[in-house]
Design a protein around this motif. Sequence first.
Motif, PDB file in Angstrom:
ATOM      1  N   ARG A 241     -67.118 -22.393 -17.066  1.00  0.00           N
ATOM      2  CA  ARG A 241     -66.191 -23.516 -16.925  1.00  0.00           C
ATOM      3  C   ARG A 241     -64.759 -23.011 -16.703  1.00  0.00           C
ATOM      4  O   ARG A 241     -64.024 -23.555 -15.871  1.00  0.00           O
TER       5      ARG A 241
ATOM      6  N   THR B   8     -71.593 -20.478 -20.654  1.00  0.00           N
ATOM      7  CA  THR B   8     -71.244 -21.721 -19.957  1.00  0.00           C
ATOM      8  C   THR B   8     -69.755 -22.007 -20.060  1.00  0.00           C
ATOM      9  O   THR B   8     -69.126 -22.450 -19.090  1.00  0.00           O
TER      10      THR B   8
ATOM     11  N   GLU C 225     -61.585 -25.527  -9.295  1.00  0.00           N
ATOM     12  CA  GLU C 225     -62.896 -26.158  -9.167  1.00  0.00           C
ATOM     13  C   GLU C 225     -63.481 -26.003  -7.767  1.00  0.00           C
ATOM     14  O   GLU C 225     -64.165 -26.888  -7.251  1.00  0.00           O
TER      15      GLU C 225
ATOM     16  N   ARG D 147     -75.918 -25.620 -13.064  1.00  0.00           N
ATOM     17  CA  ARG D 147     -76.635 -26.868 -12.791  1.00  0.00           C
ATOM     18  C   ARG D 147     -76.749 -27.725 -14.043  1.00  0.00           C
ATOM     19  O   ARG D 147     -76.529 -28.942 -14.003  1.00  0.00           O
TER      20      ARG D 147
ATOM     21  N   ALA E 113     -74.789 -27.692 -16.625  1.00  0.00           N
ATOM     22  CA  ALA E 113     -73.455 -28.157 -17.024  1.00  0.00           C
ATOM     23  C   ALA E 113     -72.817 -29.071 -15.990  1.00  0.00           C
ATOM     24  O   ALA E 113     -71.717 -29.591 -16.214  1.00  0.00           O
ATOM     25  N   GLY E 114     -73.478 -29.269 -14.846  1.00  0.00           N
ATOM     26  CA  GLY E 114     -72.919 -30.137 -13.807  1.00  0.00           C
ATOM     27  C   GLY E 114     -71.717 -29.542 -13.107  1.00  0.00           C
ATOM     28  O   GLY E 114     -70.826 -30.275 -12.658  1.00  0.00           O
ATOM     29  N   ILE E 115     -71.685 -28.219 -12.972  1.00  0.00           N
ATOM     30  CA  ILE E 115     -70.565 -27.531 -12.327  1.00  0.00           C
ATOM     31  C   ILE E 115     -70.968 -27.190 -10.902  1.00  0.00           C
ATOM     32  O   ILE E 115     -72.004 -26.559 -10.674  1.00  0.00           O
ATOM     33  N   ARG E 116     -70.139 -27.580  -9.937  1.00  0.00           N
ATOM     34  CA  ARG E 116     -70.448 -27.325  -8.530  1.00  0.00           C
ATOM     35  C   ARG E 116     -69.198 -26.852  -7.797  1.00  0.00           C
ATOM     36  O   ARG E 116     -68.078 -27.227  -8.147  1.00  0.00           O
TER      37      ARG E 116
END
Length: 403
Positions: free
Chosen positions: A154, A150, A162, A190, A192-195
């Motif tokens: 990041r 993760t 990003e 998902r 980790a809230g990464i999009r």
Amino acid sequence: MPKTRPPYPAEFRQQMIELAGTGRTPAELSREFNVSAQTISNWVAQAARDRGLPPPGKEGLTTAEREELVRLRRQLKRVQEERDILGKGYGLVCREKRRDVDAVFGLVMTNQAAHCIRTQCRVLGVSASGYYAWRDRSPSPREVENAVVTERIRQAHADSDETYGMPRIRAELMDQGLRISRHRVARLMRVAGIRGVSRRRFIVTTRRDERQRPAADLVNRQFRATGPDQLWVADMTYVPTWVGFIYLAVVIDVWSRKVVGWSIGEQMTSELVLNALNMALEQRRPDGVIHHSDQGSQYTSVTFGNRSKEMGVRPSMGTVGDAYDNAMAESFFASLECELIDRRTFKTRTEARMAVFTWIEGWHNPRRRHSGLGYRSPVNFERNQQAHQPAAQTEAQREQAIA
């Protein structure tokens, strides 16, 4: 010694009420039993309300009604708390076969300051003992590995400003030597809230000059090339700033998706597209390349046509306002807009110009991964193809010598 006096026993209160009923005043009872006269008066009035004979001006709830009100308030508070817990755990408690107990326990731990742990466990359908066992258990090797991956995700996401989604993040990890599935990358992102970013709708900027005759369409939406400088696509777009617009014209090699020519100006003129063409010609020195664009007046101008003829460039043009006729150029601008323009605000034209230059020469060409290139950047794709070309030529020469 406690600061507040504990409540009087029910028997004591009842005796005070009976003594007051014999004719003794609250003031007399207060002096004798060390209880305030107002408290005794309240007890007497409450007893009268319970009998259905409230004193004038002291109507109110009976003791039974007060107890019922307290019970209902407690029940309402409990229901509201359970509703809040269910709202935070939406999607975790509506499955027949629970396979995400870790997520439920994580939710309980996150909200332990706001809600009782046992209440959360009861509402979410897990055991409190299971939660405490989970909390005190050391992380498994898989959990440790997921945490490490993760962090790498990041970092890759941050390096892309990003913008990267799952496919390009996975390509980055694969290049780093990590074998990982698409589903695992998507799941970790998902959690980790990464999009990544998504593209905005297409906006038509083409303005055709009816007095000029457009070139024929030599591409017919077949944006394919087997080598460099066989087919170029070109187009223009605008970049808004606080003080007006700047305009960007680009020339892209279909083979490698590399921007081989670009020009930035403050007006949409034929000079803008001509400068982009000249940059491409100077960098690539093509032989008979097809230059495909829309029918904008800048591309149908006499100046642009003469320059193309002089350098042996074969012009090709799609129809007006049809994004599919120049889909590759429109795809490039869609990426530029969703990754840069839509996410930034430029105060000056100079600031916007530097940002666009950095995005093209510092990101898109050398580093941005393209799905059509096997998730390689244009520069890396060309370098890889050039490295394989001498080996292929040597093999062909060896076969000719044997023959």
